[in-house]
Design an enzyme around this catalytic site. Structure first.
Site, PDB file in Angstrom:
ATOM      1  N   PHE A   1       0.809  -1.219   0.000  1.00 58.08           N
ATOM      2  CA  PHE A   1       0.000   0.000   0.000  1.00 58.08           C
ATOM      3  C   PHE A   1       0.840   1.265   0.000  1.00 58.08           C
ATOM      4  O   PHE A   1       0.367   2.330  -0.379  1.00 58.08           O
ATOM      5  CB  PHE A   1      -0.929   0.009   1.242  1.00 58.08           C
TER       6      PHE A   1
ATOM      7  N   ARG B   1      -5.811  -1.637  -0.302  1.00 62.06           N
ATOM      8  CA  ARG B   1      -6.100  -0.466   0.534  1.00 62.06           C
ATOM      9  C   ARG B   1      -6.076   0.829  -0.274  1.00 62.06           C
ATOM     10  O   ARG B   1      -6.739   1.792   0.070  1.00 62.06           O
ATOM     11  CB  ARG B   1      -5.087  -0.393   1.681  1.00 62.06           C
TER      12      ARG B   1
ATOM     13  N   SER C   1       5.551  -6.990   3.182  1.00 55.31           N
ATOM     14  CA  SER C   1       6.154  -7.282   4.487  1.00 55.31           C
ATOM     15  C   SER C   1       6.920  -8.609   4.445  1.00 55.31           C
ATOM     16  O   SER C   1       6.658  -9.469   3.584  1.00 55.31           O
ATOM     17  CB  SER C   1       5.062  -7.329   5.547  1.00 55.31           C
TER      18      SER C   1
ATOM     19  N   CYS D   1       9.527   1.890   3.123  1.00 54.18           N
ATOM     20  CA  CYS D   1      10.409   0.760   3.423  1.00 54.18           C
ATOM     21  C   CYS D   1      11.840   1.236   3.643  1.00 54.18           C
ATOM     22  O   CYS D   1      12.667   0.514   4.169  1.00 54.18           O
ATOM     23  CB  CYS D   1      10.388  -0.243   2.296  1.00 54.18           C
TER      24      CYS D   1
ATOM     25  N   GLU E   1       8.947  -4.121  13.008  1.00 56.57           N
ATOM     26  CA  GLU E   1       8.896  -3.056  12.002  1.00 56.57           C
ATOM     27  C   GLU E   1       7.636  -2.244  12.304  1.00 56.57           C
ATOM     28  O   GLU E   1       6.516  -2.724  12.097  1.00 56.57           O
ATOM     29  CB  GLU E   1       8.816  -3.637  10.587  1.00 56.57           C
TER      30      GLU E   1
HETATM   31  P1  NAD Z   1       1.683  -6.604   3.018  1.00 53.71           P
HETATM   32  O1  NAD Z   1       2.747  -7.625   3.052  1.00 53.71           O
HETATM   33  O2  NAD Z   1       0.599  -6.661   4.021  1.00 53.71           O
HETATM   34  O3  NAD Z   1       0.938  -6.636   1.594  1.00 53.71           O
HETATM   35  C1  NAD Z   1       1.656  -6.605   0.378  1.00 53.71           C
HETATM   36  C2  NAD Z   1       0.809  -7.262  -0.705  1.00 53.71           C
HETATM   37  O4  NAD Z   1       0.589  -8.629  -0.357  1.00 53.71           O
HETATM   38  C3  NAD Z   1      -0.565  -6.625  -0.891  1.00 53.71           C
HETATM   39  O5  NAD Z   1      -0.857  -6.602  -2.254  1.00 53.71           O
HETATM   40  C4  NAD Z   1      -1.490  -7.565  -0.134  1.00 53.71           C
HETATM   41  O6  NAD Z   1      -2.786  -7.627  -0.696  1.00 53.71           O
HETATM   42  C5  NAD Z   1      -0.805  -8.917  -0.286  1.00 53.71           C
HETATM   43  N1  NAD Z   1      -1.012  -9.790   0.863  1.00 53.71           N
HETATM   44  C6  NAD Z   1      -1.268  -9.420   2.141  1.00 53.71           C
HETATM   45  N2  NAD Z   1      -1.375 -10.510   2.923  1.00 53.71           N
HETATM   46  C7  NAD Z   1      -1.178 -11.588   2.129  1.00 53.71           C
HETATM   47  C8  NAD Z   1      -1.153 -12.999   2.366  1.00 53.71           C
HETATM   48  N3  NAD Z   1      -1.352 -13.505   3.578  1.00 53.71           N
HETATM   49  N4  NAD Z   1      -0.897 -13.806   1.322  1.00 53.71           N
HETATM   50  C9  NAD Z   1      -0.690 -13.303   0.097  1.00 53.71           C
HETATM   51  N5  NAD Z   1      -0.708 -11.979  -0.185  1.00 53.71           N
HETATM   52  C10 NAD Z   1      -0.947 -11.124   0.818  1.00 53.71           C
HETATM   53  O7  NAD Z   1       2.415  -5.178   3.039  1.00 53.71           O
HETATM   54  P2  NAD Z   1       1.764  -3.740   3.164  1.00 53.71           P
HETATM   55  O8  NAD Z   1       1.255  -3.543   4.551  1.00 53.71           O
HETATM   56  O9  NAD Z   1       0.857  -3.469   2.028  1.00 53.71           O
HETATM   57  O10 NAD Z   1       3.056  -2.817   2.925  1.00 53.71           O
HETATM   58  C11 NAD Z   1       3.965  -2.508   3.938  1.00 53.71           C
HETATM   59  C12 NAD Z   1       5.120  -3.488   3.972  1.00 53.71           C
HETATM   60  O11 NAD Z   1       5.778  -3.508   2.720  1.00 53.71           O
HETATM   61  C13 NAD Z   1       6.184  -3.082   4.983  1.00 53.71           C
HETATM   62  O12 NAD Z   1       6.634  -4.255   5.632  1.00 53.71           O
HETATM   63  C14 NAD Z   1       7.275  -2.480   4.135  1.00 53.71           C
HETATM   64  O13 NAD Z   1       8.569  -2.522   4.684  1.00 53.71           O
HETATM   65  C15 NAD Z   1       7.188  -3.337   2.922  1.00 53.71           C
HETATM   66  N6  NAD Z   1       7.783  -2.681   1.762  1.00 53.71           N
HETATM   67  C16 NAD Z   1       9.000  -3.128   1.352  1.00 53.71           C
HETATM   68  C17 NAD Z   1       9.626  -2.509   0.287  1.00 53.71           C
HETATM   69  C18 NAD Z   1      10.973  -2.964  -0.190  1.00 53.71           C
HETATM   70  O14 NAD Z   1      11.413  -2.453  -1.184  1.00 53.71           O
HETATM   71  N7  NAD Z   1      11.630  -3.900   0.446  1.00 53.71           N
HETATM   72  C19 NAD Z   1       8.991  -1.439  -0.376  1.00 53.71           C
HETATM   73  C20 NAD Z   1       7.748  -1.031   0.069  1.00 53.71           C
HETATM   74  C21 NAD Z   1       7.155  -1.652   1.148  1.00 53.71           C
END
Ligand code: NAD
Length: 498
Positions: free
Chosen positions: A149, A177, A226, A281, A382
Site C-alpha cells: 500500500f 487499501r 512485508s 520501506c 517493524e
Molecule cells: P503486506 O505484506 O501486508 O501486503 C503486500 C501485498 O501482499 C498486498 O498486495 C497484499 O494484498 C498482499 N497480501 C497481504 N497478505 C497476504 C497474504 N497472507 N498472502 C498473500 N498476499 C498477501 O504489506 P503492506 O502492509 O501493504 O506494505 C507494507 C510493507 O511492505 C512493509 O513491511 C514495508 O517494509 C514493505 N515494503 C517493502 C519494500 C521494499 O522495497 N523492500 C517497499 C515497500 C514496502
C-alpha cells in the site's frame, strides 16, 4: 461511493465480484470506494488475456515497443498531479510526497525507454574456425506483480515498465487499501497505444495472490511487501516453478558519529523518520547515536519533531499526513506504549494526535523514543509509522555490529565528517543500500533496488540492470555456415574449437 473494478484485456470489469473490500480516505476516516476482490476465475481471465497478448507483444519490434513506452512516459509526466491526488486520498501522504513517488516511478519508465540498448546481446566472431557465437535475451511470458500500500504508484513502476519493455505481459495485483492508482495508470497505457491484454490489473487479497502464485500460466512473480508474506510468496511461487523476487520489510538504522554536523543529521533524520508518516520501506526507524553524539542529537530531534506539521495530505501546509488505516494507528500507538513500559524514554509522544476538522482521521504524531535497546518491541518490530527510536552505542564498530545483528538489511545510513569512517561503514554493514550523509539511499532507476537478509527473498534486485535480467532469459547461438564447396566433416569426438 464508486466501485473500483479490474482492468482485464483492455476494459474495466467487475468480474465475478462475489467479494468486495472497503477503501478509506485516511485523513477523514470515511469510506471512499468499494473495490472488487478477484477470485480464481478472475485471475484466470486476466492470465488468459495476458497470455493471448504475449503471442504478438513478444514479437513486436524493439522500435514498436519503445515507442509505446515513450508515449507512456509522456502521458505519465503530464499526469503527475492528478495521480498524486488519487494517491493522497487513499494512502494519506501529502501531495508533494505523492508527486515525488510518481516522479521516482517515472525514472524507471525512462530507464525502460532505453530497452533497445539494454537488450543488446554479445557477438563473438570466428569463435572457432567458421563458427560465430552470439547471445540475446527473450521475455518470459506472463509476469505478475504484487505490491504494497505504501507506494501505490512507484512500487508497481519498479516492475511493469521493465517487464513490458522486455516483451512480457503483466498482471498487477496492487494493494487493496489504495487500488485506484493502478487503474489510472492502466488508462494511461491504453492511451499510449499498448495493445489490450499486455497490462492487466486484478484487485484483491490473499485469495487473489494465491491464485496468481499457483497459476501455471504465470512465469514470474515480483512481490514487494512485508517480510512474512514475502517469505511465503517466495516459497509458494518457487514451488510452482516460477521465477520469483520477493522484497520484504525493513528496520533501517542511521548511525550518527560525534564528528557529524548534528543539525544537518537531525534535519535529515526527521524527514526520513516522519516523511510519509514513516510508511516507507526506506524510512529511518532507528537512529544509532555514537558516543557524545547522543544528548545533543536527541535535543535537536525533539525540537524538530515538534515542528512537524501533521494534517490532511491535501493541505499544502502539512508535512505529514495520517497513517493508512485505523488498525495501523492503533498498532503503532500500542507499540509506543510497549516501548514506554519496557523502559524507553518518550521524548515526543504522537499518541492521540488530533487534527482540527479531521477528528475521525487516522493520525499519529511524530514520536521520538530515547534509550531504546535491542530487546524492546519498538526495536524488534517493524513499526511502519512515525516513530524514531534512538539507540546509544559507544563506538562506530558497535553500531555496525548492531546493524549486522538485525534480521533486516534493506537500507542504512551514516552521518559523519570522516571519509575513512564512512568507508569502513559501507564495507562493513550487511545491508543492500547504503547512504553516506544521505538518509534514504534509494538507488536511481539505472541501478537496482534491493535489500539483503530478511528484506529480500530471491537472487535478483528490482529494476535497473537486474530487473532486465529478471524479466528475460538468455539464449546463446553457436552458428556455422559451411562453405558449400569444402564442407567440414563431422567427428565423433566431443567438439572443441580449432
Ligand atoms: P503486506 O505484506 O501486508 O501486503 C503486500 C501485498 O501482499 C498486498 O498486495 C497484499 O494484498 C498482499 N497480501 C497481504 N497478505 C497476504 C497474504 N497472507 N498472502 C498473500 N498476499 C498477501 O504489506 P503492506 O502492509 O501493504 O506494505 C507494507 C510493507 O511492505 C512493509 O513491511 C514495508 O517494509 C514493505 N515494503 C517493502 C519494500 C521494499 O522495497 N523492500 C517497499 C515497500 C514496502
Amino acid at each position: 461511493m464508486s466501485t473500483i473494478e479490474h482492468w482485464i484485456g483492455g476494459r474495466f470489469t467487475a468480474g465475478a465480484a462475489t467479494r468486495r473490500g472497503a477503501v478509506f480516505n485516511p485523513a477523514t476516516g470515511q469510506r471512499r470506494h468499494e473495490v472488487v476482490l478477484a477470485g480464481p476465475a478472475d485471475v484466470d481471465a486476466a492470465v488468459a488475456a495476458a497470455t493471448e497478448a504475449f503471442a504478438s507483444w513478444s514479437q513486436a519490434s524493439l522500435s514498436a515497443r519503445t515507442k509505446i513506452v515513450f508515449n507512456f512516459r509522456e502521458l505519465l509526466n503530464a499526469h503527475v498531479a492528478p495521480l498524486a491526488e488519487i494517491i493522497s486520498d487513499e494512502h494519506g501522504k501529502v501531495l508533494s510526497d505523492a508527486a515525488g513517488e510518481v516522479r521516482r516511478g517515472l525514472e524507471v519508465v525512462e530507464f525502460a525507454c532505453g530497452i533497445p540498448h539494454l537488450l543488446k546481446g554479445d557477438y563473438s566472431d570466428q569463435a572457432s574456425t567458421g563458427v560465430d557465437v552470439f547471445s540475446f535475451r527473450e521475455p518470459l511470458g506472463v509476469c505478475a506483480g504484487i505490491t504494497p500500500f505504501n507506494f501505490p504508484a512507484m512500487v508497481p513502476m519498479w516492475m511493469y515498465p521493465v517487464a513490458i519493455a522486455c516483451g512480457n505481459t503483466f498482471v498487477l495485483k496492487p494493494s487493496e487499501r489504495d487500488p485506484s492508482a493502478a487503474n489510472f495508470v492502466a488508462d494511461l497505457w491504453r492511451r499510449a497505444g499498448l495493445p489490450d491484454g499486455v497490462f492487466n490489473v486484478v484487485h484483491g487479497d490473499k485469495v487473489t495472490v494465491d491464485a496468481l502464485l499457483d497459476h501455471p500460466g504465470v512465469a514470474a512473480v515480483s512481490f514487494v511487501g512485508s517480510t512474512p508474506i514475502a517469505r511465503s510468496i517466495h516459497r509458494r511461487a518457487s514451488a510452482s516453478g516460477k521465477r520469483v523476487q520477493a522484497l520484504g520489510g525493513a528496520k533501517n538504522h542511521a548511525v550518527v558519529l560525534p564528528d557529524a554536523d548534528l543539525e544537518y543529521a537531525a534535519s535529515h533524520l526527521t524527514a526520513a523518520a516522519f516523511g510519509s508518516a514513516g510508511e516507507r520501506c526506506m524510512a529511518i526507524s532507528a537512529a544509532v547515536a555514537v558516543g557524545g553524539a547522543g544528548d545533543p542529537l536527541t535535543d535537536i530531534l525533539t525540537r524538530r519533531a515538534h515542528d512537524v506539521v501533521v494534517g490532511s495530505g491535501r493541505d499544502p501546509r502539512s508535512d505529514m499526513g495520517p497513517v493508512v488505516t485505523a488498525a495501523a494507528r492503533d498498532r503503532i500507538e500500542g507499540l509506543i506504549g510497549a516501548g514506554e513500559r519496557q523502559g524507553a524514554k518518550v521524548l515526543v509522544d504522537g499518541r492521540g494526535h488530533r487534527v482540527t476538522g479531521f477528528e475521525e482521521g487516522f493520525f499519529v504524531g511524530p514520536t521520538v523514543l530515547d534509550r531504546v535497546d535491542t530487546s524492546m518491541d519498538v526495536y524488534t518490530e517493524e513499526i511502519f509509522g512515525p516513530v524514531l527510536s534512538v539507540v546509544r552505542a559507544d563506538r562506530a564498530e558497535d553500531a555496525i555490529a548492531l546493524i549486522n545483528a538485525n534480521p533486516y538489511g534493506n537500507g542504512t545510513a551514516i552521518f559523519t565528517a570522516s571519509g575513512e569512517a564512512a568507508r569502513r561503514f559501507q564495507r562493513g554493514v550487511h545491508v543492500g543500500m547504503i547512504g553516506v550523509n544521505v538518509p534514504i539511499p534509494v538507488p536511481m532507476a539505472y541501478y537496482s533496488f534491493g535489500g539483503w537478509k530478511d528484506s529480500l527473498f530471491g537472487d535478483q534486485h528490482i529494476h535497473g540492470p537486474e530487473g532486465v535480467s529478471f524479466y528475460t532469459r538468455g539464449k546463446v547461438v553457436t552458428s556455422r555456415w559451411p562453405h558449400v564447396e569444402a564442407p567440414h566433416g563431422a567427428s565423433l569426438h566431443f567438439p572443441t574449437s580449432s
